[in-house]
Design an enzyme around this catalytic site. Structure first.
Site, PDB file in Angstrom:
ATOM      1  N   SER A  53       0.709  -1.312   0.145  1.00 27.41           N
ATOM      2  CA  SER A  53       0.042   0.162   0.109  1.00 27.41           C
ATOM      3  C   SER A  53       0.698   1.247   0.098  1.00 27.41           C
ATOM      4  O   SER A  53       0.251   2.434  -0.058  1.00 27.41           O
ATOM      5  CB  SER A  53      -0.881   0.005   1.282  1.00 27.41           C
ATOM      6  OG  SER A  53      -0.158  -0.184   2.296  1.00 27.41           O
ATOM      7  N   GLY A  55       5.271   3.033  -0.617  1.00 28.99           N
ATOM      8  CA  GLY A  55       6.703   2.987  -0.964  1.00 28.99           C
ATOM      9  C   GLY A  55       6.632   1.986  -2.265  1.00 28.99           C
ATOM     10  O   GLY A  55       6.239   1.909  -3.297  1.00 28.99           O
ATOM     11  N   GLU A  77      -3.996  -1.225   7.242  1.00 29.72           N
ATOM     12  CA  GLU A  77      -4.232   0.161   6.931  1.00 29.72           C
ATOM     13  C   GLU A  77      -5.417   0.481   7.901  1.00 29.72           C
ATOM     14  O   GLU A  77      -6.339  -0.159   8.171  1.00 29.72           O
ATOM     15  CB  GLU A  77      -4.422   0.719   5.582  1.00 29.72           C
ATOM     16  CG  GLU A  77      -3.261   0.324   4.689  1.00 29.72           C
ATOM     17  CD  GLU A  77      -1.983   1.437   4.995  1.00 29.72           C
ATOM     18  OE1 GLU A  77      -2.254   2.458   5.741  1.00 29.72           O
ATOM     19  OE2 GLU A  77      -1.119   1.015   4.792  1.00 29.72           O
ATOM     20  N   ASP A 109      -3.171  -7.839   9.145  1.00 26.01           N
ATOM     21  CA  ASP A 109      -1.652  -8.049   9.841  1.00 26.01           C
ATOM     22  C   ASP A 109      -0.970  -8.748   9.206  1.00 26.01           C
ATOM     23  O   ASP A 109      -0.942 -10.100   9.338  1.00 26.01           O
ATOM     24  CB  ASP A 109      -1.680  -7.943  11.268  1.00 26.01           C
ATOM     25  CG  ASP A 109      -0.423  -7.916  11.890  1.00 26.01           C
ATOM     26  OD1 ASP A 109       0.665  -7.990  11.415  1.00 26.01           O
ATOM     27  OD2 ASP A 109      -0.189  -8.435  13.133  1.00 26.01           O
ATOM     28  N   TYR A 225      17.994  -1.912   1.526  1.00 27.48           N
ATOM     29  CA  TYR A 225      18.557  -0.795   1.329  1.00 27.48           C
ATOM     30  C   TYR A 225      19.964  -0.841   1.971  1.00 27.48           C
ATOM     31  O   TYR A 225      20.111  -1.418   3.065  1.00 27.48           O
ATOM     32  CB  TYR A 225      17.954   0.583   1.936  1.00 27.48           C
ATOM     33  CG  TYR A 225      18.495   1.809   1.444  1.00 27.48           C
ATOM     34  CD1 TYR A 225      18.618   2.256   0.243  1.00 27.48           C
ATOM     35  CD2 TYR A 225      18.916   2.506   2.515  1.00 27.48           C
ATOM     36  CE1 TYR A 225      19.162   3.587   0.172  1.00 27.48           C
ATOM     37  CE2 TYR A 225      19.493   3.712   2.387  1.00 27.48           C
ATOM     38  CZ  TYR A 225      19.686   4.223   1.067  1.00 27.48           C
ATOM     39  OH  TYR A 225      20.206   5.367   0.629  1.00 27.48           O
ATOM     40  N   TYR A 235      21.948   3.451  10.034  1.00 26.91           N
ATOM     41  CA  TYR A 235      21.157   2.685   8.982  1.00 26.91           C
ATOM     42  C   TYR A 235      22.018   1.389   8.914  1.00 26.91           C
ATOM     43  O   TYR A 235      21.819   0.351   9.750  1.00 26.91           O
ATOM     44  CB  TYR A 235      21.027   3.249   7.763  1.00 26.91           C
ATOM     45  CG  TYR A 235      19.935   2.519   7.064  1.00 26.91           C
ATOM     46  CD1 TYR A 235      18.326   2.865   7.155  1.00 26.91           C
ATOM     47  CD2 TYR A 235      20.248   1.341   6.209  1.00 26.91           C
ATOM     48  CE1 TYR A 235      17.661   1.892   6.656  1.00 26.91           C
ATOM     49  CE2 TYR A 235      19.148   0.486   5.661  1.00 26.91           C
ATOM     50  CZ  TYR A 235      17.980   0.957   5.811  1.00 26.91           C
ATOM     51  OH  TYR A 235      17.042   0.053   5.259  1.00 26.91           O
ATOM     52  N   LYS A 244      18.475  -6.073   8.312  1.00 25.54           N
ATOM     53  CA  LYS A 244      18.631  -6.170   7.083  1.00 25.54           C
ATOM     54  C   LYS A 244      19.670  -7.387   6.711  1.00 25.54           C
ATOM     55  O   LYS A 244      19.541  -8.171   5.621  1.00 25.54           O
ATOM     56  CB  LYS A 244      19.045  -4.902   6.298  1.00 25.54           C
ATOM     57  CG  LYS A 244      18.101  -3.851   6.285  1.00 25.54           C
ATOM     58  CD  LYS A 244      16.741  -4.143   5.443  1.00 25.54           C
ATOM     59  CE  LYS A 244      15.742  -2.950   5.446  1.00 25.54           C
ATOM     60  NZ  LYS A 244      14.700  -3.098   4.957  1.00 25.54           N
ATOM     61  N   VAL A 274      11.784   8.906  -0.935  1.00 20.33           N
ATOM     62  CA  VAL A 274      11.137   9.308   0.346  1.00 20.33           C
ATOM     63  C   VAL A 274      10.119   8.345   0.407  1.00 20.33           C
ATOM     64  O   VAL A 274       8.883   8.483  -0.662  1.00 20.33           O
ATOM     65  CB  VAL A 274      10.700  10.841  -0.275  1.00 20.33           C
ATOM     66  CG1 VAL A 274       9.888  11.623   0.933  1.00 20.33           C
ATOM     67  CG2 VAL A 274      11.911  11.666  -0.368  1.00 20.33           C
ATOM     68  N   THR A 275       9.969   7.818   1.500  1.00 22.84           N
ATOM     69  CA  THR A 275       8.915   6.825   1.866  1.00 22.84           C
ATOM     70  C   THR A 275       8.492   7.034   3.343  1.00 22.84           C
ATOM     71  O   THR A 275       9.258   7.681   4.093  1.00 22.84           O
ATOM     72  CB  THR A 275       9.037   5.460   1.469  1.00 22.84           C
ATOM     73  OG1 THR A 275      10.478   5.252   2.567  1.00 22.84           O
ATOM     74  CG2 THR A 275       9.678   5.348   0.190  1.00 22.84           C
TER      75      THR A 275
END
Length: 397
Positions: A53, A55, A77, A109, A225, A235, A244, A274-275
């Site tokens: 929904s 990104g 959501e 979920d 990422y 990060y 990650k 940008v998310t």
């Protein structure tokens, strides 16, 4: 149902309401960036997107639909009974369903076993075996379905405290601030891995395999990422990076298991964007604004452009761009040495007085607004808006 006049509400980068028509228009913007393609095979590929929904998950869903794929999207959501408006993702889902014929969208979920049961039911009744599963989850917490323990993710460095420059706004004016974060405890690191690592991804594959719903040649891809060394402390070298790392180890484990089906498992390293998830990370706002200042609109790749490239590789239309760790790399445009050198120079020179000379702060702020349907070209926010929008119904065929 009634119409309401809406104004943006929130604090910092956290917004508590969304503009329904603006959120729908952002989906249209992504859709137009993706060319229509006919499915190469006689049967439409079946795709499951976990986290569809917003990104990269939203872009991956739209890109798949543009290629003629059908399938199931899963997201969690809120409707407007739980907040000032429904969430932006709710409105994204409604518009995506209007564009993506033949898809089913479930509001549940993704971490729960019941979500997997719902998806399996839809697949068995409507679609059959799955060709691709895209995993794109960024969440603040996860309830372990085995122990019922709630794990909460944190964004903290590991080993030692970290101080980073930040981009902030006062009355719409940008300024450069600073953020110092203390290192995470072992428990905080482990909890973040539980939420953002590969455990739930593996459970999705387990559930589909047990239901005999993995097609021959099945491929699964989790989005990840890496980013610049400028943001590494908070990060890649921090708690999120630990998660990650677990996600990437899970890809190797899954790849070994899927080999008998001729299947594959990858992580795909996307570039900066940008998310809603990225804006929660200190220093990412500044870094992304600097990166866009260097590259401009032409060089800064959107989520739609990157997901189009991912599908081209997964469909073998282009060769896989793999690094030494077996990850699909979509971030070469970001990590190009010349680009990073220019970003670093700006990073070192920037201050509040010269922020607009070195960073596209206004662009970044508009992008954050667009995540929630604000600042969208062609949308007059002064007009009353219908905020009650139903969740997409199941397809009729």
């Amino acid at each position: 149902m009634s119409e309401r006049h809406l104004t943006p509400g929130g604090r910092g980068y956290l917004m508590v309401n969304a503009h329904p028509q603006g959120a729908a228009a952002t989906v249209d913007m992504l859709w137009r960036q993706l060319p229509q393609q006919e499915a190469a095979a006689e049967k439409s590929p079946v795709v499951v997107v976990v986290g569809f929904s917003a990104g990269y998950g939203l872009a991956a869903t739209l890109a798949a639909a543009r290629r003629g794929a059908v399938g199931v999207g899963v997201a969690y959501e809120a409707d407007e009974t739980r907040r000032r408006t429904a969430s932006a993702g709710w409105y994204h889902a409604a518009r995506t369903a209007e564009l993506a014929a033949g898809w089913t969208f479930l509001n549940t979920d993704a971490f729960a076993d019941t979500a997997k049961t719902e998806v399996i039911k839809e697949l068995a009744q409507r679609y059959g075996r799955v060709d691709h599963l895209i995993y794109s989850i960024a969440a603040p917490r996860r309830t372990d379905p085995v122990t019922d323990q709630v794990h909460r993710s944190v964004i903290l460095p590991l080993g030692q405290a970290s101080t980073a420059k930040t981009l902030e706004f006062t009355d719409g004016r940008p300024f450069i601030g600073g953020s110092t974060l203390q290192p995470a405890t072992d428990a905080e690191r482990d909890a973040t891995v539980k939420v953002m690592g590969g455990e739930d991804w593996q459970r999705w594959i387990d559930a589909l395999a047990e239901a005999d719903l993995l097609a021959d040649g099945f491929t699964t891809t989790a989005l990840t990422y890496v980013g610049s060394d400028l943001t590494a402390d908070l990060y890649r070298n921090g708690t999120i990076g630990a998660a990650k790392g677990h996600l990437e180890a899970s890809a190797h484990h899954l790849g070994t298991r899927l080999a008998d089906l001729g299947g594959r498992a990858f992580t795909a390293v996307a570039g900066a964007t940008v998310t809603q998830a990225s804006t929660a990370i200190p220093s990412i706002a500044l870094y992304t604004s600097l990166l866009h200042h260097v590259l401009g609109d032409e060089g800064f790749l959107t989520t739609a452009q990157q997901m189009r490239a991912l599908w081209s590789q997964l469909a073998a239309e282009e060769p896989l761009s793999l690094d030494d760790a077996g990850r699909i790399r979509l971030d070469g445009w970001e990590l190009d040495a010349t680009v990073q050198s220019q970003v670093r120079t700006r990073w070192e020179q920037i201050n509040t007085e010269n922020v607009t000379d070195h960073a596209d702060a206004g662009w970044f702020r508009r992008q954050v607004g667009q995540l929630h349907g604000w600042n969208v070209p062609g949308i007059d926010v002064d007009l009353p808006s219908q905020t009650t929008v139903p969740w997409p119904p199941e397809p009729t065929v």
